[in-house]
Design a protein around this motif. Structure first.
Motif, PDB file in Angstrom:
ATOM      1  N   CYS A   1      -0.776  22.285  49.124  1.00 12.33           N
ATOM      2  CA  CYS A   1       0.438  21.619  48.619  1.00 12.33           C
ATOM      3  C   CYS A   1       1.522  21.629  49.694  1.00 12.33           C
ATOM      4  O   CYS A   1       2.654  21.219  49.455  1.00 12.33           O
ATOM      5  N   GLN A   2       1.178  22.149  50.901  1.00 13.38           N
ATOM      6  CA  GLN A   2       2.065  22.137  52.062  1.00 13.38           C
ATOM      7  C   GLN A   2       3.406  22.815  51.761  1.00 13.38           C
ATOM      8  O   GLN A   2       4.474  22.224  51.951  1.00 13.38           O
ATOM      9  N   PRO A   3       3.355  24.062  51.292  1.00  8.74           N
ATOM     10  CA  PRO A   3       4.622  24.705  50.894  1.00  8.74           C
ATOM     11  C   PRO A   3       5.480  25.159  52.074  1.00  8.74           C
ATOM     12  O   PRO A   3       4.958  25.497  53.143  1.00  8.74           O
ATOM     13  N   ARG A   4       6.772  25.199  51.831  1.00  4.43           N
ATOM     14  CA  ARG A   4       7.693  25.886  52.752  1.00  4.43           C
ATOM     15  C   ARG A   4       7.780  27.344  52.342  1.00  4.43           C
ATOM     16  O   ARG A   4       8.120  28.197  53.135  1.00  4.43           O
ATOM     17  N   ILE A   5       7.494  27.586  51.072  1.00  7.55           N
ATOM     18  CA  ILE A   5       7.467  28.966  50.583  1.00  7.55           C
ATOM     19  C   ILE A   5       6.323  29.127  49.595  1.00  7.55           C
ATOM     20  O   ILE A   5       6.138  28.290  48.700  1.00  7.55           O
ATOM     21  N   LEU A   6       5.570  30.199  49.793  1.00  8.71           N
ATOM     22  CA  LEU A   6       4.389  30.471  48.966  1.00  8.71           C
ATOM     23  C   LEU A   6       4.683  31.704  48.109  1.00  8.71           C
ATOM     24  O   LEU A   6       5.042  32.760  48.637  1.00  8.71           O
ATOM     25  N   LEU A   7       4.534  31.541  46.805  1.00 11.76           N
ATOM     26  CA  LEU A   7       4.759  32.662  45.890  1.00 11.76           C
ATOM     27  C   LEU A   7       3.394  33.237  45.505  1.00 11.76           C
ATOM     28  O   LEU A   7       2.559  32.518  44.944  1.00 11.76           O
ATOM     29  N   CYS A   8       3.151  34.513  45.797  1.00  8.87           N
ATOM     30  CA  CYS A   8       1.832  35.112  45.548  1.00  8.87           C
ATOM     31  C   CYS A   8       1.957  36.187  44.473  1.00  8.87           C
ATOM     32  O   CYS A   8       2.608  37.209  44.692  1.00  8.87           O
ATOM     33  N   ASP A   9       1.299  35.942  43.335  1.00 10.32           N
ATOM     34  CA  ASP A   9       1.425  36.889  42.222  1.00 10.32           C
ATOM     35  C   ASP A   9       0.216  37.819  42.169  1.00 10.32           C
ATOM     36  O   ASP A   9      -0.847  37.437  41.681  1.00 10.32           O
ATOM     37  N   GLU A  10       0.392  39.019  42.681  1.00  7.19           N
ATOM     38  CA  GLU A  10      -0.640  40.069  42.645  1.00  7.19           C
ATOM     39  C   GLU A  10      -1.999  39.571  43.140  1.00  7.19           C
ATOM     40  O   GLU A  10      -3.005  39.652  42.428  1.00  7.19           O
ATOM     41  N   ILE A  11      -2.009  39.107  44.383  1.00 10.98           N
ATOM     42  CA  ILE A  11      -3.252  38.564  44.929  1.00 10.98           C
ATOM     43  C   ILE A  11      -4.297  39.634  45.206  1.00 10.98           C
ATOM     44  O   ILE A  11      -5.453  39.324  45.452  1.00 10.98           O
ATOM     45  N   SER A  12      -3.909  40.908  45.150  1.00 12.55           N
ATOM     46  CA  SER A  12      -4.883  41.984  45.413  1.00 12.55           C
ATOM     47  C   SER A  12      -5.517  42.524  44.128  1.00 12.55           C
ATOM     48  O   SER A  12      -6.455  43.315  44.188  1.00 12.55           O
ATOM     49  N   LEU A  13      -5.010  42.069  42.984  1.00 13.66           N
ATOM     50  CA  LEU A  13      -5.409  42.671  41.708  1.00 13.66           C
ATOM     51  C   LEU A  13      -6.925  42.614  41.472  1.00 13.66           C
ATOM     52  O   LEU A  13      -7.537  41.555  41.513  1.00 13.66           O
ATOM     53  N   GLY A  14      -7.512  43.784  41.243  1.00 11.40           N
ATOM     54  CA  GLY A  14      -8.929  43.877  40.892  1.00 11.40           C
ATOM     55  C   GLY A  14      -9.888  43.685  42.053  1.00 11.40           C
ATOM     56  O   GLY A  14     -11.091  43.585  41.836  1.00 11.40           O
ATOM     57  N   LEU A  15      -9.383  43.606  43.275  1.00 14.00           N
ATOM     58  CA  LEU A  15     -10.269  43.365  44.411  1.00 14.00           C
ATOM     59  C   LEU A  15     -10.552  44.658  45.181  1.00 14.00           C
ATOM     60  O   LEU A  15      -9.737  45.585  45.184  1.00 14.00           O
ATOM     61  N   ALA A  16     -11.705  44.674  45.858  1.00 14.29           N
ATOM     62  CA  ALA A  16     -12.086  45.849  46.660  1.00 14.29           C
ATOM     63  C   ALA A  16     -11.188  45.936  47.897  1.00 14.29           C
ATOM     64  O   ALA A  16     -10.733  44.900  48.399  1.00 14.29           O
ATOM     65  N   PRO A  17     -10.946  47.164  48.393  1.00 13.48           N
ATOM     66  CA  PRO A  17     -10.045  47.339  49.545  1.00 13.48           C
ATOM     67  C   PRO A  17     -10.379  46.443  50.740  1.00 13.48           C
ATOM     68  O   PRO A  17      -9.488  45.865  51.366  1.00 13.48           O
ATOM     69  N   LYS A  18     -11.676  46.277  51.025  1.00 12.78           N
ATOM     70  CA  LYS A  18     -12.065  45.457  52.190  1.00 12.78           C
ATOM     71  C   LYS A  18     -11.625  43.996  51.988  1.00 12.78           C
ATOM     72  O   LYS A  18     -11.155  43.331  52.908  1.00 12.78           O
ATOM     73  N   VAL A  19     -11.793  43.522  50.765  1.00 15.00           N
ATOM     74  CA  VAL A  19     -11.435  42.133  50.455  1.00 15.00           C
ATOM     75  C   VAL A  19      -9.914  41.969  50.481  1.00 15.00           C
ATOM     76  O   VAL A  19      -9.386  40.957  50.962  1.00 15.00           O
ATOM     77  N   ILE A  20      -9.220  42.977  49.980  1.00 13.54           N
ATOM     78  CA  ILE A  20      -7.755  42.919  49.998  1.00 13.54           C
ATOM     79  C   ILE A  20      -7.261  42.813  51.444  1.00 13.54           C
ATOM     80  O   ILE A  20      -6.388  42.000  51.758  1.00 13.54           O
ATOM     81  N   ARG A  21      -7.881  43.610  52.331  1.00 14.93           N
ATOM     82  CA  ARG A  21      -7.473  43.559  53.749  1.00 14.93           C
ATOM     83  C   ARG A  21      -7.711  42.163  54.320  1.00 14.93           C
ATOM     84  O   ARG A  21      -6.879  41.621  55.046  1.00 14.93           O
ATOM     85  N   GLU A  22      -8.853  41.577  53.943  1.00 19.70           N
ATOM     86  CA  GLU A  22      -9.198  40.241  54.434  1.00 19.70           C
ATOM     87  C   GLU A  22      -8.161  39.203  53.970  1.00 19.70           C
ATOM     88  O   GLU A  22      -7.725  38.352  54.740  1.00 19.70           O
ATOM     89  N   ILE A  23      -7.774  39.325  52.713  1.00 18.83           N
ATOM     90  CA  ILE A  23      -6.822  38.360  52.170  1.00 18.83           C
ATOM     91  C   ILE A  23      -5.428  38.563  52.782  1.00 18.83           C
ATOM     92  O   ILE A  23      -4.779  37.608  53.205  1.00 18.83           O
ATOM     93  N   TYR A  24      -5.018  39.815  52.874  1.00 21.35           N
ATOM     94  CA  TYR A  24      -3.693  40.056  53.456  1.00 21.35           C
ATOM     95  C   TYR A  24      -3.655  39.720  54.946  1.00 21.35           C
ATOM     96  O   TYR A  24      -2.591  39.406  55.488  1.00 21.35           O
ATOM     97  N   ALA A  25      -4.812  39.775  55.611  1.00 26.15           N
ATOM     98  CA  ALA A  25      -4.852  39.426  57.037  1.00 26.15           C
ATOM     99  C   ALA A  25      -4.511  37.949  57.252  1.00 26.15           C
ATOM    100  O   ALA A  25      -4.161  37.536  58.358  1.00 26.15           O
ATOM    101  N   ALA A  26      -4.635  37.152  56.182  1.00 26.75           N
ATOM    102  CA  ALA A  26      -4.323  35.720  56.304  1.00 26.75           C
ATOM    103  C   ALA A  26      -2.814  35.461  56.312  1.00 26.75           C
ATOM    104  O   ALA A  26      -2.361  34.408  56.774  1.00 26.75           O
ATOM    105  N   LEU A  27      -2.034  36.414  55.816  1.00 31.90           N
ATOM    106  CA  LEU A  27      -0.594  36.145  55.676  1.00 31.90           C
ATOM    107  C   LEU A  27       0.102  35.854  57.013  1.00 31.90           C
ATOM    108  O   LEU A  27       0.904  34.923  57.086  1.00 31.90           O
ATOM    109  N   PRO A  28      -0.184  36.629  58.080  1.00 36.45           N
ATOM    110  CA  PRO A  28       0.480  36.306  59.350  1.00 36.45           C
ATOM    111  C   PRO A  28       0.173  34.882  59.827  1.00 36.45           C
ATOM    112  O   PRO A  28       1.045  34.198  60.362  1.00 36.45           O
ATOM    113  N   GLU A  29      -1.070  34.452  59.597  1.00 42.67           N
ATOM    114  CA  GLU A  29      -1.459  33.086  59.989  1.00 42.67           C
ATOM    115  C   GLU A  29      -0.671  32.056  59.175  1.00 42.67           C
ATOM    116  O   GLU A  29      -0.220  31.032  59.689  1.00 42.67           O
ATOM    117  N   ILE A  30      -0.498  32.353  57.893  1.00 47.61           N
ATOM    118  CA  ILE A  30       0.262  31.449  57.017  1.00 47.61           C
ATOM    119  C   ILE A  30       1.716  31.395  57.482  1.00 47.61           C
ATOM    120  O   ILE A  30       2.329  30.341  57.594  1.00 47.61           O
TER     121      ILE A  30
END
Ligand code: ATP
Length: 242
Positions: free
Chosen positions: A155-184
């Motif tokens: 949706c080409q946002p200027r601001i991205l609102l993330c609601d508990e994107i780590s909820l219920g995920l394994a630590p390795k997966v959470i790291r993978e997802i959070y690693a995307a934030l700097p790129e974003i």
């Protein structure tokens, strides 16, 4: 200069129940802000109120200083605000690619353009290319979260609102997802992350706000707030710090 997004005495109710009591926040262009707080503190309500999903006064939510509170969600998306909702809310029965194409069509319909494409998203989360033809319900939780983030980014946002994107995920997966934030953020996109894991929230953000029972109880630079300050703001004065 106006903040990209700001809230001013933001109040929100569910019928007779008041969930937010005058929330003042601001997020600058390209900034990462974390919102922490216990269950029921009002974090999701705050995001919903910004997205026009709850009735709020125009002056309570501003984009570039312009009153936008209570504006329908599509108009907020048009203004450059996108949400990765709690629970992901993917279109079941549709493939990964078709879920993502819905966002591409929506952005086009709303006249938003920007640097996110399927190709770019595949670089961010290569698994989305490998699983392009897979129905989303067959994906793991982490993969579904990547689709949900991808859908918001398209949706080409200027601001991205993330609601508990780590909820219920394994630590390795959470790291993978959070690693995307700097790129974003490297795209110039600001981010608000609602997160229950305080350490994760701090490391992923420039500044944070802590909420308790519908009020902001602490705000500051994420690397400067202390454990004691967070403990008191999170649980209220008199509670033990964890
Ligand atoms: P969680 O981490 O559990 O999602 P939260 O900080 O996001 O917590 P909210 O979901 O915003 O909290 O809820 C804030 C308050 O509003 C809670 O007391 C909750 O019970 C109430 N609430 C949330 N959604 C509704 C609703 N649809 N109707 C009535 N009350 C609601």
């Amino acid at each position: 200069m106006s903040a990209l997004l700001s809230t001013h005495g933001l109040v929100a109710r569910y019928g007779d129940f008041q969930a937010l009591y005058g929330i003042d926040t601001e997020v600058g262009e390209g900034e990462a802000v974390a919102l922490i707080g216990a269950n029921g503190a009002g974090k999701s309500t705050f995001l919903r109120a910004i997205m026009g999903l709850l009735p709020v006064d125009p002056d309570m939510v501003r984009i570039d200083g312009q009153p936008m509170g209570g504006t329908p969600t599509d108009r907020m998306v048009q203004k450059g605000v996108a949400i990765v909702p709690e629970g992901r809310r993917l279109f079941r029965g549709m493939t990964v690619e078709d879920n993502l194409r819905v966002a591409i069509d929506r952005a086009e319909h709303l006249g938003r353009s920007g640097g996110w494409s399927l190709e770019r998203l595949h670089k961010l989360f290569p698994i989305l290319r490998d699983k392009a033809r897979t129905p989303v319900q067959s994906l793991s939780g982490g993969q579904q979260q990547m689709v949900s983030i991808g859908r918001a980014l398209l949706c080409q946002p200027r601001i991205l609102l993330c609601d508990e994107i780590s909820l219920g995920l394994a630590p390795k997966v959470i790291r993978e997802i959070y690693a995307a934030l700097p790129e974003i953020r490297a795209q110039g996109t600001a981010v608000i992350v609602v997160e229950q894991d305080v350490g994760l929230a701090q490391s992923a953000s420039d500044r944070l706000y802590c909420m308790l029972e519908g009020r902001v109880t602490l705000s500051g630079r994420s690397d400067a707030v202390t454990r004691d300050q967070i403990g008191e703001a999170y649980f209220g004065a008199g509670h033990a710090v964890v």
